[in-house]
Design an enzyme around this catalytic site. Structure first.
Site, PDB file in Angstrom:
ATOM      1  N   LYS A 218       0.826  -1.209   0.000  1.00 17.02           N
ATOM      2  CA  LYS A 218       0.000   0.000   0.000  1.00 17.02           C
ATOM      3  C   LYS A 218       0.860   1.258   0.000  1.00 17.02           C
ATOM      4  O   LYS A 218       0.436   2.285  -0.529  1.00 17.02           O
ATOM      5  CB  LYS A 218      -0.955  -0.002   1.203  1.00 17.02           C
TER       6      LYS A 218
ATOM      7  N   LYS B 124      -4.247 -12.826  -8.061  1.00 20.61           N
ATOM      8  CA  LYS B 124      -5.511 -12.883  -7.336  1.00 20.61           C
ATOM      9  C   LYS B 124      -6.476 -11.804  -7.840  1.00 20.61           C
ATOM     10  O   LYS B 124      -6.054 -10.698  -8.163  1.00 20.61           O
ATOM     11  CB  LYS B 124      -5.235 -12.669  -5.851  1.00 20.61           C
TER      12      LYS B 124
ATOM     13  N   LYS C 268     -10.207  -6.220  -5.728  1.00 21.21           N
ATOM     14  CA  LYS C 268     -11.261  -5.233  -5.952  1.00 21.21           C
ATOM     15  C   LYS C 268     -10.706  -3.907  -6.452  1.00 21.21           C
ATOM     16  O   LYS C 268     -11.437  -3.094  -6.981  1.00 21.21           O
ATOM     17  CB  LYS C 268     -12.126  -5.057  -4.702  1.00 21.21           C
TER      18      LYS C 268
END
Ligand code: TRP
Length: 336
Positions: free
Chosen positions: A115, A198, A201
Site C-alpha cells: 500500500k 488474485k 477489488k
C-alpha cells in the site's frame, strides 16, 4: 467465550466494490458460523481511512457493506452486524496495542509495503499501525476464530503475537485467535485477465474482476472475455490457470466438483463453458443483488441494525476494556 459460545470476528472495509472473490472466499461462508458461534461481523470504516476516501462515498459504502452482509444471508438477529467507528473500544484498544506492537514487526507487513508503494504520497501513521487496530478488533471480543482471506494471514499472526506478548506481561488477558482460512478453490479466485494473479477489488482493468453487484449482461460479457489458453480441453491440468479459475468459480456457484465439470463439458468448446460460468454466476448473485437493492432503499432499517449491533458490540467490549485498563495500571474510568 460469550456465555457458552466461542467467538468469531471478521471485518470488511467499506472501500471499493466487492468482487465474487470476496463473496466466494469470505462473505458467503460467514453465515455457516452463526449457529455455533457468537459472530461479530464488522464494517471497518476506521481501517478504510488509512487510504484517502471521498467522504460521501465512504458513507454510502458503509451502508452498502452492511446491506451486503445481510443480503449475503447474515441474519441480524443471529449475528452482531455493526460499524467499527460506532464502538469506541476499537480505537481505544487500538491505541493501547500500538504500545505493545513493535516498529520492526509492522515494517515487515507485506500489505503495508504494497500500500505504501501504491499510495506514495500518503504513507500515514495509520497505514503503518493498521495491523494493531486489526488486532484490537479481534482481541476486544475474546475471539477464537477469524475467517479471513489468505492475504490477511500475516496480520493475524501479528495479532496472535501481540496477544501472547500482552498475556506474558500481565497474565492471561486475551484469547489468542486462530485464523480460519478457507482452503477450497473458491478461496482463491484469480483475475479473469491475468489468472496467475488474485482477483482484486482495486484492479484497474475492469475486465479482470466481476463485482457482486455487476448486472447480468456485464457478468456474462466479462466471463466471455476471460483469458484462457490456446488449447480446447476443459480440465484442471497444470498450466491451464485460466480454465482452472473458471472451473473453481463454476464449482463454487453450482456445487459441482472438478470431475463433474470435466464430464459436463467433455467435447464442448471454451465459448460454451464461459457462457455457462457467466450464467451460473449471474443466477447465483441475482437474489443477493435483489435483496441488496431492497435494503438500500430502506436506510431506516439499516440504521436500526447499526444501532442494535453497536449497542451489543459495545456492551460486550466493556469486559475486555476494563480488564485491560486495570492490568496496565490505568485508573478506574469515572462514570459521567
Ligand atoms: N484487514 C482486513 C482486510 O482488509 C479487514 C479487517 C479489519 C479484519 N479488521 C479485521 C478482518 C478483523 C478480520 C478481523 O481484509
Amino acid at each position: 467465550m460469550y456465555k457458552d459460545k466461542k467467538v468469531v470476528f471478521s471485518g470488511i472495509q467499506p472501500s471499493g466494490q466487492l468482487t465474487i472473490g470476496n463473496y466466494l472466499g469470505a462473505l458467503k461462508n460467514f453465515k455457516e458460523f452463526s449457529e455455533e458461534y457468537r459472530c461479530y461481523y464488522c464494517v471497518v470504516d476506521e481501517h478504510a481511512i488509512t487510504v484517502r476516501q471521498n467522504p460521501a462515498e465512504l458513507r454510502r459504502r458503509t451502508y452498502e457493506t452492511l446491506a451486503l452482509y445481510i443480503a449475503a444471508g447474515l441474519d441480524p438477529e443471529k449475528n452482531v452486524l455493526f460499524v467499527q467507528s460506532h464502538v469506541p473500544g476499537h480505537a481505544e484498544l487500538g491505541w493501547i496495542l500500538d504500545c505493545y506492537t513493535m516498529f520492526g514487526e509492522l515494517s515487515r507487513m507485506t500489505q503495508f509495503k504494497d500500500k505504501s508503494r501504491k499510495n506514495a504520497d500518503n504513507i500515514n501513521a495509520g497505514l503503518f499501525t493498521y495491523p494493531a487496530l486489526m488486532a484490537a478488533d479481534i482481541l476486544l471480543y475474546q475471539t477464537e476464530m477469524v475467517p479471513v482471506g489468505h492475504d490477511q494471514k500475516q496480520h493475524l499472526e501479528l495479532a496472535r503475537d501481540v496477544a501472547e506478548r500482552f498475556n506474558q506481561i500481565y497474565g492471561d488477558t486475551f484469547i489468542v485467535p486462530e485464523p480460519f482460512i478457507n482452503k477450497t478453490p473458491a478461496a482463491r479466485i484469480m483475475s479473469l485477465a491475468e489468472p496467475t494473479k488474485k482477483m482484486s477489488k482495486s484492479d484497474e482493468n475492469e475486465n479482470a474482476t466481476v463485482r457482486i453487484l455487476d448486472e447480468r449482461d456485464v457478468i456474462i460479457k466479462k466471463f466471455k472475455r476471460a483469458v484462457t489458453d490456446s488449447e480446447t480441453e476443459i480440465c484442471a491440468r497444470e498450466g491451464k490457470d485460466g480454465i482452472i479459475n473458471l472451473m473453481s468459480i463454476y464449482g463454487a456457484f453450482t456445487g459441482k466438483t472438478f470431475e463433474e465439470i470435466e464430464r459436463e463439458f467433455a467435447g464442448r468448446g471454451y465459448g460454451d463453458f464461459k457462457l455457462a460460468v457467466g450464467e451460473a454466476c449471474a443466477d447465483a448473485l441475482a437474489p443477493v443483488q435483489a435483496e441488496f437493492k431492497r435494503l438500500m432503499q430502506d436506510k431506516k432499517y439499516l440504521e436500526e441494525i447499526m444501532l442494535k449491533g453497536a449497542m451489543e458490540a459495545h456492551h460486550d467490549s466493556l469486559r475486555t476494556m476494563s480488564k485491560v485498563r486495570r492490568k496496565i495500571g490505568f485508573t478506574e474510568k469515572p462514570r459521567f
